[in-house]
Design an enzyme around this catalytic site. Structure first.
Site, PDB file in Angstrom:
ATOM      1  CB  ILE A  52     -19.906   3.071   0.372  1.00  0.00           C
ATOM      2  CG1 ILE A  52     -19.709   4.423   1.070  1.00  0.00           C
ATOM      3  CG2 ILE A  52     -21.234   3.041  -0.387  1.00  0.00           C
ATOM      4  CD1 ILE A  52     -19.630   5.600   0.135  1.00  0.00           C
ATOM      5  CE  LYS A  74      -2.585   2.649  -0.613  1.00  0.00           C
ATOM      6  NZ  LYS A  74      -4.021   2.950  -0.954  1.00  0.00           N
ATOM      7  CG  LEU A 118     -12.549   2.636  -3.375  1.00  0.00           C
ATOM      8  CD1 LEU A 118     -12.807   2.642  -4.873  1.00  0.00           C
ATOM      9  CD2 LEU A 118     -13.618   3.442  -2.649  1.00  0.00           C
ATOM     10  CD  GLU A 165      -1.026  -7.655 -12.693  1.00  0.00           C
ATOM     11  OE1 GLU A 165      -1.450  -7.067 -13.703  1.00  0.00           O
ATOM     12  OE2 GLU A 165      -1.757  -8.130 -11.826  1.00  0.00           O
ATOM     13  CB  CYS A 217      -5.946  -5.950 -14.467  1.00  0.00           C
ATOM     14  SG  CYS A 217      -5.036  -7.384 -13.919  1.00  0.00           S
ATOM     15  CD  GLU A 256      -7.884  -2.191 -17.273  1.00  0.00           C
ATOM     16  OE1 GLU A 256      -7.772  -3.374 -16.923  1.00  0.00           O
ATOM     17  OE2 GLU A 256      -7.125  -1.287 -16.875  1.00  0.00           O
TER      18      GLU A 256
END
Length: 505
Positions: free
Chosen positions: A28, A188, A192, A263, A297, A396
């Site tokens: 998408i 992997k 998305l 991480e 992040c 977060e």
């Protein structure tokens, strides 16, 4: 003009392979909300095939083809991959932008970083040859000892949606050092944002990377990621993503006592003192939180600013934020594109709504831009009147949302900065060099930026403390995490060892 999305299968054992259960996932476009293609979805059955391919790649020709080949041999492949990516940079950058929504200029910069990362680890791979059989100084002359650095084996490299705004670059942070070390890898990527990671498979095919050395399995976490994490023939897991998922991966790895590198998330501070050049500090503040659509992040999403300049600083912060171009990320000059998916868009908007309901003030932004009727766009958002117990301070967001608190003393600033479960990135801004050094030492973060925020170089280590994980990627530390160190010690004396009484003749 529409960007055609290549139709790919899983990349296993050096070629394309249809998923055994024939599952696929729609792509998408976050700018238009339209389906623009699909990607293959691996399941446990495909993971088994890929792991077997990786193990075979390590043992083929008694390891001489890859695992025990010289570092110089592996370096040739890494440089060939870098050269192919350089050729394809314009197309790959557009695919990255269409897939995940980041501005095209950022995607182009990411491709340069991908190229640089493969070239850097090619150099380190060559350097490994000189380190093999490095002698160890011993206190006894009757022994000689040296060290061999060996690949750790088959490694699972899991990059979930959490890092979707750097899909190929984050994959490269893992793939390049793993291959440089002589490991065989199963990547992997996020369901998305897998398009450019699959194109890496085509690049590897074109440079004739030995079959099975790199396998690429997009798919859902519970079906592909979990199978990789628990697979008995995977020797190490490197995971980037959420703390919640990391706990599951650590649990699976513990059952077989396999090493992990994690991480994870962040809620980074940027501490701004009263002696700064305000416009310079403001630009680094918005870059540290709003760059790459706020989906970083290590984002410094908690602004801690000295009370004496807070009013002027916030006024300039709003004016700079008003000047950010929000548009289709393929448009020239775009500096803020859409959030990656509807689910994440709704999560970000809920954070903003909850902050208001808890008593915080939305100083700027907080809505969909009025000129954009489609796409998962969120205005850059600045939230004040925040307390340390609020969700917006503690959790977060992973979107373009900055929360603000003021401080009076340096001690108070450090206490506020460290008031978090996370410890990935943090920043300090001041003209006082000694103060910057003091604060850098006291911030509980794996990376600290001084008078800036977010610069990242493949030569420097990257990783966190506390809930932000452990282990380091990038630099020599990234390579070492894929190596096993073996000591070889030899008795070199002509004399009997003499520990035991010899038998009578």
């Amino acid at each position: 003009m529409a960007i055609p999305i290549p139709s790919r299968q899983l990349f296993i054992n050096g070629d394309w392979a249809e998923p055994l259960l024939k599952k696929r996932i729609p792509i998408i476009n976050p700018t238009t909300e339209e389906i623009i293609g699909d990607i293959p979805a691996a399941t446990a059955e495909d993971v088994d095939v890929a792991v077997q391919a990786a193990r075979s790649a390590l043992t083929r020709n008694k390891g001489k083809d890859w695992a025990f080949a010289s570092g110089a041999v592996r370096a040739k492949y890494l440089r060939a991959i870098a050269a192919k990516i350089k050729e394809r940079k314009p197309v790959l950058a557009k695919l990255e932008t269409v897939d995940c929504g980041k501005p095209l200029s950022e995607s182009e910069a990411d491709m340069d970083d991908v190229i640089g990362c493969f070239e850097y680890y090619a150099d380190l791979a060559e350097g490994l040859d000189a380190k093999q059989k490095a002698p160890i100084s011993l206190p006894m002359k009757t022994f000689k000892s040296y060290v061999i650095r060996e690949p750790i084996g088959v490694v699972a490299l899991i990059v979930p949606w959490y890092f979707q705004n750097y899909p190929l670059l984050m994959a490269t942070w893992k793939v390049a050092p793993a291959l440089a070390a002589g490991c065989a890898a199963i990547l992997k990527p996020s369901e998305l944002a897998s398009v450019t990671c699959l194109e890496l498979g085509e690049v590897c095919r074109e440079v004739d990377l030995p079959a099975g050395v790199l396998n690429i399995l997009p798919g859902l976490g519970p079906e592909a990621g979990a199978s990789l994490a628990s697979h008995p023939h995977v020797d190490k897991i490197s995971f980037t993503g959420s703390t919640v998922t990391a706990v599951k991966i650590m649990t699976a790895a513990a059952q077989r006592v396999k090493p992990v590198t994690l991480e994870l998330g962040g809620k980074g501070p940027i501490v701004v003192f009263e002696d700064v050049d305000i416009d310079k500090a403001v630009e680094w503040t918005i870059f540290g939180c709003f760059y790459t659509n706020g989906q970083i992040c290590s984002a410094t999403s908690r602004l801690i600013v000295h009370e004496s300049i807070a009013a002027e600083f916030l006024d300039r912060l709003v004016k700079w934020s008003e000047n950010i171009k929000i548009s289709d990320p393929l448009e020239e000059g775009c500096k803020l594109g859409p959030i990656v998916s509807r689910g994440q868009y709704e999560k970000v908007m809920n954070f903003i709504s909850n902050a208001k309901s808890e008593g915080a003030t939305i100083l700027y932004g907080g809505n969909r831009p009025k000129h954009l009727k489609k796409g998962f766009f969120v205005e850059p958002t600045i939230i004040t009147d925040v307390t340390t117990s609020m969700q917006i301070w503690r959790e977060e967001v992973f979107g373009p949302v900055l929360c603000v608190k003021t401080f009076t003393t340096e001690e108070e600033a450090i206490e506020l900065a460290n008031d978090t479960h996370y410890g990935l990135g943090g920043a300090v801004v001041s003209k006082d060099r000694e103060r910057c050094d003091r604060v850098s030492k006291l911030l509980q973060n794996g990376a600290v930026w001084v008078n800036c925020s977010q610069p990242c170089f493949c030569q420097a280590p990257f990783g966190g403390t506390k809930w932000s994980g452990f282990g380091r990627e990038l630099g020599e530390w990234g390579l070492e995490s894929y190596l096993s160190v073996k000591q070889v010690t030899e008795y070199v004396s002509d004399e009997q060892w003499g520990w035991y009484q010899p038998p009578k003749q």
